[in-house]
Design an enzyme around this catalytic site. Structure first.
Site, PDB file in Angstrom:
ATOM      1  N   ASP A 263     -10.358   1.469  -1.325  1.00 47.43           N
ATOM      2  CA  ASP A 263      -9.272   0.641  -0.663  1.00 47.43           C
ATOM      3  C   ASP A 263      -8.553  -0.765  -1.412  1.00 47.43           C
ATOM      4  O   ASP A 263      -9.808  -1.496  -2.011  1.00 47.43           O
ATOM      5  CB  ASP A 263      -9.869  -0.019   0.976  1.00 47.43           C
ATOM      6  CG  ASP A 263      -8.747  -0.561   1.648  1.00 47.43           C
ATOM      7  OD1 ASP A 263      -7.743  -0.087   1.808  1.00 47.43           O
ATOM      8  OD2 ASP A 263      -9.041  -1.802   1.660  1.00 47.43           O
ATOM      9  N   GLU A 299      -6.389   2.661  -4.287  1.00 44.61           N
ATOM     10  CA  GLU A 299      -4.999   2.010  -3.833  1.00 44.61           C
ATOM     11  C   GLU A 299      -4.881   0.580  -4.323  1.00 44.61           C
ATOM     12  O   GLU A 299      -5.973  -0.122  -4.613  1.00 44.61           O
ATOM     13  CB  GLU A 299      -5.359   1.750  -2.310  1.00 44.61           C
ATOM     14  CG  GLU A 299      -4.097   1.008  -1.450  1.00 44.61           C
ATOM     15  CD  GLU A 299      -4.336   0.397  -0.282  1.00 44.61           C
ATOM     16  OE1 GLU A 299      -3.342   0.313   0.361  1.00 44.61           O
ATOM     17  OE2 GLU A 299      -5.416   0.238   0.171  1.00 44.61           O
TER      18      GLU A 299
END
Length: 607
Positions: A263, A299
């Site tokens: 993330d 990400e």
């Protein structure tokens, strides 16, 4: 087979019996182990470690660490916290689960078609066991990868998972560690890869006791929206880095995950060389990656193409792929007409932006972003294979960050949306759908959490204030209608209604996705190992043409994959595409109706 990841942190069962407990607290001279009513002094070791072997301790026992001021804290490396993040940890025996996937070696990334899901809302039960029972349907539909939103222990009984604080402990609200292993095992039996979403840019705001027990985990020289950054590059950073490297290896080795989705790596503060992202990727590649396929998806809002570079053998040097927000944003503007916020960067030429994203991955490859006040964003990406881009029309973020959790099927022109799905699923990109998207679920996916009262109020007020900048929420009454993230109703409203799949427009959407995934599997996937770099695109008004070079059907050949799509409101004329027809919708005697898509494959000799 039985799998256990050995690490210097936490509680470890010893072969001869007993348990070794270790806790890193370099700022404290004395740490005690709390075992029931007993407090057992731990021995201080070199490097800030505190250790104790308890000969009669065994799996299933609860324990905590007691700080000098009397604060009792859970184990930061706890494998299980049955009563949530504030309570005692449990000693776990990782060898109790007997794996059935001995022959599993993963799958090549070019075969990936990803299904992102949230365990708590994927099924009515919201558990690992219930999700496991649904896997055959996903495999039959044509998905090859399941990507789980974070399952590391977070505060309360419900949440997205991005506020986790015990990064080695599957959240007890979803089930036991063995039940998560059974989910992964069942997926492998269906030839499904499983990725786990991990958060290495911050710890959640509630239940994080590291500030008290191990403040060296943080580096105040770097400040983030969550306070001092995780200490990846300051004094004593080596142990902190080891904690996260071990976490990555733990999920892949002990739980047999096929890789990670990391993330928001753009929010990690690390001036080291190599940085922590590179180090984790190397550890996975040089460890479990030597025996089976292991993939890392990033990400990265910075569009850092350097993480995605390939070697001479076309294998990733670092990460396998990155979530491609650029394609989403362009497609969203194209199909919904929305232009607010970051969509403004794509609004002036949505067709061209979508074409560039399809052809080369990133739209922003170093040029200034108007939304970011002229800040340059991204790096060149046309040298990369399109499999390096996980592309999508919605994700948990793009749905849940809307005030009412609206899915794209509720916002977009249905004809143009149908075309966008064909463009996505029949391109060389790695496609991803968010749970329920395959049948245009009517249920929202709201932001929800379960914080303590003080933090809960701040989150609710902050979310409503955030939307106050939008015209639709200028007045207080409008903001008051935004669902409260801490209300259980927000969580329950986000649960999928599986019965919808068989009715009306939902069934039609499901059939469309099934058809496209089957075409992708049968006609495109065998050629994607020969797809090594970006393609080209052209636009004529609202009509878009894209072509890519892919592998040929026979030795000494390549193929040209061509796509023609029309996103206008009126029919238009277009020259036919050469090659064998793969897919066509909306073509009418040389004219393209709105939403028309045509895809062909043309074999060519290698010159």
């Amino acid at each position: 087979m039985k799998y256990r990841h050995a690490m210097p942190f936490g509680a470890a069962l010893l072969d001869g019996g007993g348990v070794r407990f270790r806790y890193w607290a370099p700022g404290h001279e004395r740490i005690a182990l709390e075992r029931g009513d007993a407090l057992l002094p731990m021995a201080r070791e070199e490097g800030g470690w505190h250790a104790l072997v308890v000969p009669d301790a065994q799996a299933g026992e609860r324990y905590r660490f007691r700080l000098p001021d009397g604060t009792a804290v859970p184990d930061p490396a706890s494998r299980r916290n049955p009563d949530d993040v504030h309570e005692a940890s449990e000693v776990v025996d990782p060898s109790t689960y007997a794996w059935q996937d001995d022959a599993w070696r993963g799958r090549p990334w070019t075969e990936a078609a990803i299904y992102e899901l949230h365990i708590g809302t994927f099924t009515p039960e919201g558990t690992f066991a219930a999700a496991r029972a649904r896997l055959p349907e996903l495999a039959a539909l044509g998905f090859t990868v399941i990507e789980l939103m974070p399952v590391a222990d977070f505060p309360g009984q419900r949440g997205w998972g991005y506020d986790g604080v015990l990064l080695f402990a599957p959240d007890a609200a979803y089930g036991t560690p063995d039940e998560l292993k059974a989910l992964v095992d069942a997926a492998h039996a269906l030839e499904l890869m499983v990725l786990i979403d991990v958060v290495y840019n911050h710890f959640g705001p509630e239940g994080n006791y590291l500030h008290a027990g191990s403040p060296a985990f943080f580096n105040p020289a770097h400040q983030t929206p969550w306070g001092a950054a995780i200490n990846y590059d300051g004094e004593q950073a080596r142990t902190v880095r080891d904690f996260f490297v071990h976490n990555a290896l733990y999920w892949v080795e002990e739980f047999r995950f096929d890789g990670l989705r990391m993330d928001a790596v753009h929010a990690i503060r690390d001036d080291s060389t190599p940085d922590i992202v590179t180090e984790i990727c190397a550890a996975l590649r040089d460890g479990p990656g030597r025996e089976r396929q292991v993939h890392v998806v990033l990400e990265n809002d910075a569009n850092g193409a350097h993480y995605l570079e390939r070697g001479a053998d076309h294998a990733p040097r670092c990460a396998t792929a990155q979530w491609n927000d650029d394609l989403h944003h362009a497609a969203h503007v194209l199909t919904t007409g929305e232009r607010d916020g970051y969509y403004a960067d794509y609004a002036d030429d949505a067709v061209g932006s979508f074409g560039l994203a399809l052809a080369q991955g990133f739209v922003y490859q170093g040029q200034p972003s108007p939304f970011r006040h002229g800040e340059r964003r991204g790096e060149p990406s046309d040298q990369l294979p399109l499999a390096a881009f996980v592309s999508f029309l919605q994700t948990h973020d793009q749905v849940g960050n809307r005030a009412f959790g609206d899915r794209i099927a509720m916002l977009a022109d249905p004809v143009l949306l149908r075309a966008a799905y064909a463009c996505l699923l029949l391109s060389p990109h790695t496609p991803m759908l968010f749970m329920g998207e395959e049948y245009a679920a009517s249920t929202p996916f709201l932001y929800f959490c379960d914080f303590g009262p003080e933090l809960a109020a701040a989150v609710s007020e902050g979310r409503r204030a955030e939307f106050g900048g939008f015209a639709a929420f200028k007045d207080e009454a409008a903001r008051a209608r935004i669902p409260d993230p801490n209300a259980e109703a927000s969580f329950l409203a986000s649960k999928l209604k599986w019965e919808e799949r068989e009715t009306g427009t939902h069934a039609a959407m499901l059939a469309h996705v099934r058809e496209l995934l089957a075409l992708r599997r049968d006609r495109l996937v065998p050629r994607l190992a020969g797809q090594h770099q970006g393609g080209r695109f052209w636009r004529d008004g609202a009509a878009l043409r894209v072509e890519w070079t892919v592998g040929g059907a026979a030795p000494g050949t390549i193929a040209r994959l061509q796509l023609l799509a029309h996103f206008g409101t009126q029919p238009t004329e277009a020259a036919p595409l050469a090659g064998d027809l793969l897919y066509a919708w909306g073509l009418d005697a040389g004219r393209l109706r709105p939403g028309a898509v045509c895809v062909t494959l043309e074999e060519k000799p290698i010159v």
